[in-house]
Structures are given as structure tokens and as C-alpha cells.
Design an enzyme around this catalytic site. Structure first.
Site, PDB file in Angstrom:
ATOM      1  N   ASP A   8       0.862  -1.184   0.000  1.00 36.28           N
ATOM      2  CA  ASP A   8       0.000   0.000   0.000  1.00 36.28           C
ATOM      3  C   ASP A   8       0.893   1.226   0.000  1.00 36.28           C
ATOM      4  OD1 ASP A   8      -1.995  -1.821   0.190  1.00 36.28           O
ATOM      5  OD2 ASP A   8      -2.749  -1.187   2.136  1.00 36.28           O
ATOM      6  N   ASP A 129     -16.047  -4.456  -1.377  1.00 38.62           N
ATOM      7  CA  ASP A 129     -15.792  -4.308   0.052  1.00 38.62           C
ATOM      8  C   ASP A 129     -17.123  -4.429   0.785  1.00 38.62           C
ATOM      9  OD1 ASP A 129     -13.149  -3.760  -0.650  1.00 38.62           O
ATOM     10  OD2 ASP A 129     -13.532  -1.611  -0.765  1.00 38.62           O
TER      11      ASP A 129
END
Length: 240
Positions: A8, A129
Site C-alpha cells: 500500500d 468491500d
């Protein structure tokens, strides 16, 4: 089961967020050095999230991604802020092998289905998600800040068999906190949608978790904090 070690990127650094919260970031070093380490240990794919792009609402790490793609033969799957067909095209041009489309996959499914066809099903992954709401799961969008207005099952149904190959599913209640993956959710999805190569994300904390996900029918697992904190080795994960 394919293992995607995760990188990330935020402010030029490699970080991990807890529950997707930008103010709960742990820094682990430089993305290039991390990619080199993953490559040296045998990774064939990495999963990269452009967190700056997620905040901006458009990918912003094209130059960095181009440089990372040139460093090794490791294929890059990348998302973060992908909102338009042009975003997909630019990321692929930068050397990304597969682009992850998040909120748009839920809020504008007809458009996203039109993107998949010309780029190819192997080059686009839709990310769903979801958060638990009672016995079901509700999809969330815009960096997990808003409900998507439908269940995870309904969101996946927006992509009938043959329109999508790769789907990344994250139980956001488990992401980045090493609480263990939601194997029951993965099992139910794998049984309901055998046409999809399901990527499991969120909660992996041990090598046993990877075995559990493989048994649940996951085609791949995204692994982040557990690797950085050396809960198990990437070599062992890749051997699985």
C-alpha cells in the site's frame, strides 16, 4: 491458491492501514525495496494500492508504478481511485498487469462491464468491500465511508457469468487487524459463483489462515500486515 503480497503506497512510503483508516497507518519502508524483496522470495504477483489515489479519487502513482513494473518480472495488480475507463487504460499503459476497480464496480456496473470487454477479463478485477450487517453483508463504497445500498450477493449479481473473471472480496471489519479471514463468507461465495476467481482480503494473520482460505475455495489471498510482521514467511505462503 495464488498469494498476492500487498504493497500500500502513501506519500511515497509502503504502509498498512488498520480498518482502512488513514490516521492509523504503520510505515514499513520503500515500495521499491519491498517489491525487490517479494521478487527475490519468489512472488509472481503483487497487489498494490495507490492510497493517495484513493484519497484523490483518481490514480496518481503512474510514474512510480511504471518504475516498479520495470524493476522485475513480478506482475502488478493495482487499484486506488479508479473511476473511469481512462484510468484503467493509463494504469495498463504504465505496466500494471491487472487494474482493480472498486466503488465504480458497484455504483456504475453497466459502464464497468463495458470496460472489461475491450481490455480483457484477465486485466480487470472488480473489488467488493463489505461489512457484516446481521446475517448478511452490505457492500460499502468510497473508501468504506458509505453504504452501497445493496448486499454483497446483489453486487456480485451485477456481473453475470461470463462478464467478470476476477473479484476481490474484503470483509472490512477484519482488514489490517490480524483477526483472521472470513472463511465462511468465502465458502458461500465460492459455492454460489464458481465462475469467479475469488481473491480473499482482510484478516490473514497466520499460515493456518491461508490453508483455511484455500479450503474455502479462494483462488487467491491478499496478504499484508502478517508478512510485514513476520507471522509467517512469504516462501511458505507461496509453497501453499
Amino acid at each position: 491458491m495464488l498469494i498476492y503480497p500487498a504493497i500500500d503506497m502513501m506519500d511515497g512510503r509502503c504502509v498498512r492501514l488498520a480498518l482502512g483508516k488513514f490516521d492509523q497507518a504503520t510505515t514499513y519502508g520503500e515500495p521499491a525495496a519491498q517489491l525487490d524483496e517479494f521478487a527475490a522470495k519468489g512472488a509472481t504477483w503483487v497487489h498494490i494500492v495507490d492510497l493517495d489515489g484513493a484519497r484523490e479519487g483518481k490514480p496518481v502513482q503512474h510514474a512510480a508504478l511504471r518504475e516498479l513494473a520495470r524493476r522485475s518480472d513480478v506482475k502488478i495488480q493495482c487499484g486506488g481511485g479508479v473511476r473511469a475507463r481512462e484510468d484503467v487504460e493509463r494504469l495498463l499503459d504504465a505496466g500494471v498487469a491487472r487494474v482493480v476497480v472498486g466503488s465504480a464496480a458497484v455504483t456504475r456496473p453497466a459502464e464497468v462491464r463495458e470496460w472489461i470487454a475491450p481490455f480483457g477479463a484477465e486485466h480487470v478485477c472488480c473489488a467488493f468491500d463489505a461489512r457484516p450487517t446481521g446475517a448478511a453483508f452490505e457492500v460499502v463504497v468510497h473508501g468504506w465511508t458509505a453504504g452501497g445500498g445493496m448486499s454483497l450477493t446483489e453486487a456480485l449479481a451485477l456481473y453475470p457469468s461470463g462478464t467478470l473473471r476476477h473479484a476481490l472480496v474484503t470483509d472490512v471489519s477484519r482488514d489490517g487487524v490480524l483477526s483472521g479471514p472470513n472463511a465462511a463468507l468465502m465458502t458461500s461465495l465460492a459455492q454460489a459463483r464458481p465462475d469467479l476467481a475469488l481473491q480473499a482480503s482482510g484478516g490473514v494473520s497466520s499460515f493456518a489462515d491461508l490453508r483455511t482460505l484455500a479450503g474455502a475455495g479462494a483462488a487467491a489471498a491478499i496478504v499484508g500486515r502478517a508478512l510485514y510482521e513476520k507471522r509467517f514467511t512469504l516462501e511458505d505462503a507461496l509453497a501453499l
